[in-house]
Design a protein around this motif. Structure first.
Motif, PDB file in Angstrom:
ATOM      1  N   ARG A  88      16.671  47.106 -78.444  1.00 36.74           N
ATOM      2  CA  ARG A  88      17.007  48.087 -79.654  1.00 36.74           C
ATOM      3  C   ARG A  88      17.103  49.870 -78.343  1.00 36.74           C
ATOM      4  N   GLU A  89      16.356  49.039 -77.279  1.00 36.06           N
ATOM      5  CA  GLU A  89      16.460  50.335 -76.573  1.00 36.06           C
ATOM      6  C   GLU A  89      17.630  51.201 -75.514  1.00 36.06           C
ATOM      7  N   GLU A  90      17.659  49.604 -74.897  1.00 36.75           N
ATOM      8  CA  GLU A  90      19.040  49.600 -74.138  1.00 36.75           C
ATOM      9  C   GLU A  90      20.158  48.809 -74.124  1.00 36.75           C
ATOM     10  N   GLU A  91      20.050  48.790 -75.351  1.00 35.69           N
ATOM     11  CA  GLU A  91      21.179  48.974 -76.296  1.00 35.69           C
ATOM     12  C   GLU A  91      22.209  47.270 -75.698  1.00 35.69           C
ATOM     13  N   LEU A  92      21.331  46.103 -74.891  1.00 33.09           N
ATOM     14  CA  LEU A  92      21.733  44.933 -74.839  1.00 33.09           C
ATOM     15  C   LEU A  92      21.701  44.065 -76.334  1.00 33.09           C
ATOM     16  N   SER A  93      23.296  43.317 -75.694  1.00 29.69           N
ATOM     17  CA  SER A  93      23.185  42.332 -77.265  1.00 29.69           C
ATOM     18  C   SER A  93      22.326  40.680 -76.336  1.00 29.69           C
ATOM     19  N   LEU A  94      22.290  39.839 -77.169  1.00 23.79           N
ATOM     20  CA  LEU A  94      21.427  38.928 -76.440  1.00 23.79           C
ATOM     21  C   LEU A  94      22.795  38.020 -78.301  1.00 23.79           C
ATOM     22  N   SER A  95      22.693  38.114 -79.229  1.00 25.19           N
ATOM     23  CA  SER A  95      23.340  37.410 -80.338  1.00 25.19           C
ATOM     24  C   SER A  95      23.923  36.505 -79.457  1.00 25.19           C
ATOM     25  N   ARG A  96      24.336  36.107 -78.038  1.00 19.18           N
ATOM     26  CA  ARG A  96      24.781  34.799 -77.905  1.00 19.18           C
ATOM     27  C   ARG A  96      23.990  34.051 -76.815  1.00 19.18           C
ATOM     28  N   GLY A  97      22.745  34.543 -76.999  1.00 19.34           N
ATOM     29  CA  GLY A  97      21.519  33.527 -76.180  1.00 19.34           C
ATOM     30  C   GLY A  97      21.257  35.331 -74.627  1.00 19.34           C
ATOM     31  N   TYR A  98      19.921  34.158 -74.026  1.00 19.89           N
ATOM     32  CA  TYR A  98      19.971  34.570 -73.406  1.00 19.89           C
ATOM     33  C   TYR A  98      19.180  33.416 -72.431  1.00 19.89           C
ATOM     34  N   LEU A  99      19.181  34.081 -70.759  1.00 21.77           N
ATOM     35  CA  LEU A  99      18.724  33.357 -69.642  1.00 21.77           C
ATOM     36  C   LEU A  99      17.399  33.998 -69.155  1.00 21.77           C
ATOM     37  N   LEU A 100      16.372  33.282 -69.345  1.00 20.29           N
ATOM     38  CA  LEU A 100      14.654  34.793 -69.305  1.00 20.29           C
ATOM     39  C   LEU A 100      14.298  33.920 -67.611  1.00 20.29           C
ATOM     40  N   ASP A 101      13.513  33.861 -66.547  1.00 23.02           N
ATOM     41  CA  ASP A 101      12.490  33.927 -65.693  1.00 23.02           C
ATOM     42  C   ASP A 101      11.455  34.734 -65.990  1.00 23.02           C
ATOM     43  N   VAL A 102      10.384  34.506 -66.553  1.00 23.61           N
ATOM     44  CA  VAL A 102       9.799  35.436 -65.519  1.00 23.61           C
ATOM     45  C   VAL A 102       8.288  35.086 -64.210  1.00 23.61           C
ATOM     46  N   PHE A 103       8.301  35.861 -63.635  1.00 23.59           N
ATOM     47  CA  PHE A 103       7.434  35.692 -62.173  1.00 23.59           C
ATOM     48  C   PHE A 103       5.918  36.293 -62.524  1.00 23.59           C
ATOM     49  N   GLY A 104       4.800  35.522 -62.244  1.00 22.83           N
ATOM     50  CA  GLY A 104       3.774  36.001 -62.202  1.00 22.83           C
ATOM     51  C   GLY A 104       3.622  37.469 -60.811  1.00 22.83           C
ATOM     52  N   PRO A 105       2.240  37.051 -61.163  1.00 20.91           N
ATOM     53  CA  PRO A 105       1.649  38.298 -59.827  1.00 20.91           C
ATOM     54  C   PRO A 105       1.471  37.466 -58.485  1.00 20.91           C
ATOM     55  N   ASP A 106       1.249  36.875 -58.409  1.00 24.27           N
ATOM     56  CA  ASP A 106       1.476  35.798 -57.182  1.00 24.27           C
ATOM     57  C   ASP A 106       3.257  35.295 -56.877  1.00 24.27           C
ATOM     58  N   GLY A 108      24.442  35.735 -66.406  1.00 32.17           N
ATOM     59  CA  GLY A 108      24.101  34.544 -66.386  1.00 32.17           C
ATOM     60  C   GLY A 108      25.625  33.249 -66.335  1.00 32.17           C
ATOM     61  N   PRO A 109      25.392  32.864 -66.612  1.00 33.43           N
ATOM     62  CA  PRO A 109      26.681  30.908 -66.922  1.00 33.43           C
ATOM     63  C   PRO A 109      26.949  31.356 -68.342  1.00 33.43           C
ATOM     64  N   GLY A 110      28.717  31.941 -68.291  1.00 30.64           N
ATOM     65  CA  GLY A 110      29.342  32.016 -69.538  1.00 30.64           C
ATOM     66  C   GLY A 110      29.025  33.073 -70.299  1.00 30.64           C
ATOM     67  N   GLY A 111      28.842  34.180 -69.141  1.00 27.74           N
ATOM     68  CA  GLY A 111      27.988  35.849 -69.531  1.00 27.74           C
ATOM     69  C   GLY A 111      26.754  36.378 -70.492  1.00 27.74           C
ATOM     70  N   VAL A 112      26.018  34.949 -70.052  1.00 27.93           N
ATOM     71  CA  VAL A 112      24.900  35.438 -71.081  1.00 27.93           C
ATOM     72  C   VAL A 112      23.601  36.437 -70.420  1.00 27.93           C
ATOM     73  N   PRO A 113      23.127  36.961 -71.081  1.00 27.54           N
ATOM     74  CA  PRO A 113      22.582  37.880 -70.311  1.00 27.54           C
ATOM     75  C   PRO A 113      21.343  36.902 -69.137  1.00 27.54           C
ATOM     76  N   LEU A 114      20.832  37.674 -68.281  1.00 31.35           N
ATOM     77  CA  LEU A 114      20.027  36.944 -67.293  1.00 31.35           C
ATOM     78  C   LEU A 114      18.929  37.993 -67.274  1.00 31.35           C
ATOM     79  N   LEU A 115      17.976  37.325 -67.338  1.00 31.52           N
ATOM     80  CA  LEU A 115      16.814  38.270 -67.609  1.00 31.52           C
ATOM     81  C   LEU A 115      15.452  38.020 -66.733  1.00 31.52           C
ATOM     82  N   THR A 116      15.202  38.499 -66.130  1.00 38.67           N
ATOM     83  CA  THR A 116      14.206  38.503 -65.310  1.00 38.67           C
ATOM     84  C   THR A 116      12.998  39.745 -65.185  1.00 38.67           C
ATOM     85  N   VAL A 117      11.812  38.708 -64.929  1.00 34.12           N
ATOM     86  CA  VAL A 117      10.718  40.091 -66.002  1.00 34.12           C
ATOM     87  C   VAL A 117       9.541  39.716 -64.005  1.00 34.12           C
ATOM     88  N   TRP A 118       8.966  40.694 -63.952  1.00 33.53           N
ATOM     89  CA  TRP A 118       7.588  40.412 -63.412  1.00 33.53           C
ATOM     90  C   TRP A 118       6.208  41.166 -63.283  1.00 33.53           C
TER      91      TRP A 118
END
Length: 138
Positions: A109-127, A75-85
């Protein structure tokens, strides 16, 4: 006179499009500011293949069975941009908090993704509609 009428009509169309797009429909938990670049308010109900593979690994490590896609981007500034379905239609704050903690914990833990600088997260539902949008940058 014609020019001001056209301008007013154009302004009305743009305003109407913004209202109908559902920009304010998603819940934002934990942040007073919106992401610097707003993403979509709806997506396909099919997660991309790479997102489905990450979700399978997530479920193998005890993640929520309803999650069928987790996409990691930048995402902006290099922070992780996470999208979940998810197939879970429950968009309550409690359900979101559980999902957020489970997904981010797995990614760190498992993917060794650093979230120390924060993150952006979008969650999309079944529809395919946006259930939650979170800006967790400091």
């Amino acid at each position: 006179m014609k020019k001001s009428t056209r301008t007013a009509a154009l302004l009305a169309c743009v305003t109407g499009a913004l209202v109908l797009s559902g920009c304010a429909g998603a819940q934002d938990h934990g942040s007073a500011r919106a992401p610097a670049t707003a993403g979509p308010t709806a997506t396909t109900t099919v997660a991309p293949a790479d997102a489905a593979r990450v979700a399978e690994r997530y479920k193998q490590h005890g993640g929520a069975r309803e999650v069928y896609g987790i996409q990691k981007g930048t995402g902006p500034g290099g922070v992780p941009l996470l999208t979940v379905w998810t197939q879970d239609a429950n968009d309550s704050a409690q359900a979101f908090e559980r999902l957020k903690g489970s997904v981010t914990g797995f990614l760190e833990r498992e993917e060794e993704l650093s979230l120390s600088r924060g993150y952006l997260l979008d969650v999309f539902g079944p529809d395919g509609s946006l259930q939650h949008r979170l800006d967790a940058r400091p």
